[in-house]
Design a protein around this motif. Sequence first.
Motif, PDB file in Angstrom:
ATOM      1  N   TYR A  35       0.844  -1.181   0.000  1.00 45.47           N
ATOM      2  CA  TYR A  35       0.000   0.000   0.000  1.00 45.47           C
ATOM      3  C   TYR A  35       0.890   1.245   0.000  1.00 45.47           C
ATOM      4  N   GLN A  37       0.634   5.487   1.120  1.00 47.03           N
ATOM      5  CA  GLN A  37      -0.143   6.470   1.858  1.00 47.03           C
ATOM      6  C   GLN A  37       0.398   7.844   1.545  1.00 47.03           C
ATOM      7  N   VAL A  88       4.497   7.280   1.748  1.00 50.24           N
ATOM      8  CA  VAL A  88       4.897   6.263   2.725  1.00 50.24           C
ATOM      9  C   VAL A  88       4.345   4.934   2.229  1.00 50.24           C
ATOM     10  N   PHE A  90       3.614   0.892   2.773  1.00 49.38           N
ATOM     11  CA  PHE A  90       3.382  -0.139   3.788  1.00 49.38           C
ATOM     12  C   PHE A  90       3.239  -1.496   3.123  1.00 49.38           C
ATOM     13  N   PHE A 105       0.870  -5.349   9.628  1.00 44.41           N
ATOM     14  CA  PHE A 105       1.527  -4.330   8.826  1.00 44.41           C
ATOM     15  C   PHE A 105       2.982  -4.176   9.230  1.00 44.41           C
ATOM     16  N   GLY A 106       3.814  -3.834   8.249  1.00 41.89           N
ATOM     17  CA  GLY A 106       5.156  -3.380   8.550  1.00 41.89           C
ATOM     18  C   GLY A 106       5.105  -1.944   9.051  1.00 41.89           C
ATOM     19  N   SER A 107       6.262  -1.421   9.415  1.00 39.69           N
ATOM     20  CA  SER A 107       6.333  -0.080  10.008  1.00 39.69           C
ATOM     21  C   SER A 107       6.456   1.015   8.960  1.00 39.69           C
ATOM     22  N   GLY A 108       6.519   0.647   7.696  1.00 38.56           N
ATOM     23  CA  GLY A 108       6.495   1.637   6.626  1.00 38.56           C
ATOM     24  C   GLY A 108       7.866   2.093   6.164  1.00 38.56           C
ATOM     25  N   THR A 109       7.905   2.556   4.910  1.00 35.20           N
ATOM     26  CA  THR A 109       9.094   3.177   4.315  1.00 35.20           C
ATOM     27  C   THR A 109       8.685   4.541   3.803  1.00 35.20           C
TER      28      THR A 109
ATOM     29  N   SER B  42       4.084   7.476  15.050  1.00 34.22           N
ATOM     30  CA  SER B  42       5.089   6.472  14.686  1.00 34.22           C
ATOM     31  C   SER B  42       4.810   5.814  13.332  1.00 34.22           C
ATOM     32  N   ARG B  43       3.647   6.039  12.759  1.00 32.73           N
ATOM     33  CA  ARG B  43       3.200   5.504  11.458  1.00 32.73           C
ATOM     34  C   ARG B  43       2.699   4.065  11.543  1.00 32.73           C
ATOM     35  N   GLN B  44       2.898   3.399  12.657  1.00 32.49           N
ATOM     36  CA  GLN B  44       2.471   2.010  12.753  1.00 32.49           C
ATOM     37  C   GLN B  44       0.962   1.908  12.608  1.00 32.49           C
ATOM     38  N   MET B  45       0.481   0.935  11.854  1.00 32.74           N
ATOM     39  CA  MET B  45      -0.954   0.690  11.709  1.00 32.74           C
ATOM     40  C   MET B  45      -1.372  -0.305  12.782  1.00 32.74           C
TER      41      MET B  45
END
Lengths: 114, 115
Positions: A35, A37, A88, A90, A105-109, B42-45
């Motif tokens: 995904y 964002q 961002v 995910f 979910f991962g913590s995002g890039t 923190s962006r965590q979902m």
Amino acid sequence: NAGVTQTPKFRILKIGQSMTLQCTQDMNHNYMYWYRQDPGMGLKLIYYSVGAGITDKGEVPNGYNVSRSTTEDFPLRLELAAPSQTSVYFCASRNPGQGANGYTFGSGTRLTVV
Amino acid sequence: AQTVTQSQPEMSVQEAETVTLSCTYDTSESDYYLFWYKQPPSRQMILVIRQEAYKQQNATENRFSVNFQKAAKSFSLKISDSQLGDAAMYFCAYSDFGGNEKLTFGTGTRLTIIP
């Protein structure tokens, strides 16, 4: 369990450069998703995979490619980076038939294209 | 295609008070899942609560509960006894039952807690 691991956490690219966002999960999940964002927006599906060797396009696939050679890994490739790809990203995974147990979910890039 | 709409870009509530976040969705399916996710800075979902469409009973998780109105295609989140740690973006999301089970998200509501 580590869950879903994304690397890198941050990256700045110049227009026209290429890069691969890595995603690895250790839960033996069949389904994996990418995904993006954009600022102030919800997540939009880029690509997904229902198992090794199987991938399909989501809502916003243009400018991206994916592969799924193993159950664990689902890398996302940007071939010619454009400013519109600043976002961002995910990665997420789940197993089918888990009902409403949700996704991991991962913590995002965070990617910036300049 | 399914759509999810969150009409409140921002909400605020006094600490210890109750707040309700709204979500509507559109689908032609009869079986599906609905979710509320929390996204702190923190962006965590983080999954807050989930609802199976075939269940008439509204889901609850401690201070969080939903009002699921299937006929109206409405899925609101109620947060009771609001705490400073509840401050975040909240996303409503929809998933088909079976198939690829991909998520469709709303645009989010930013919740501010006033001490």
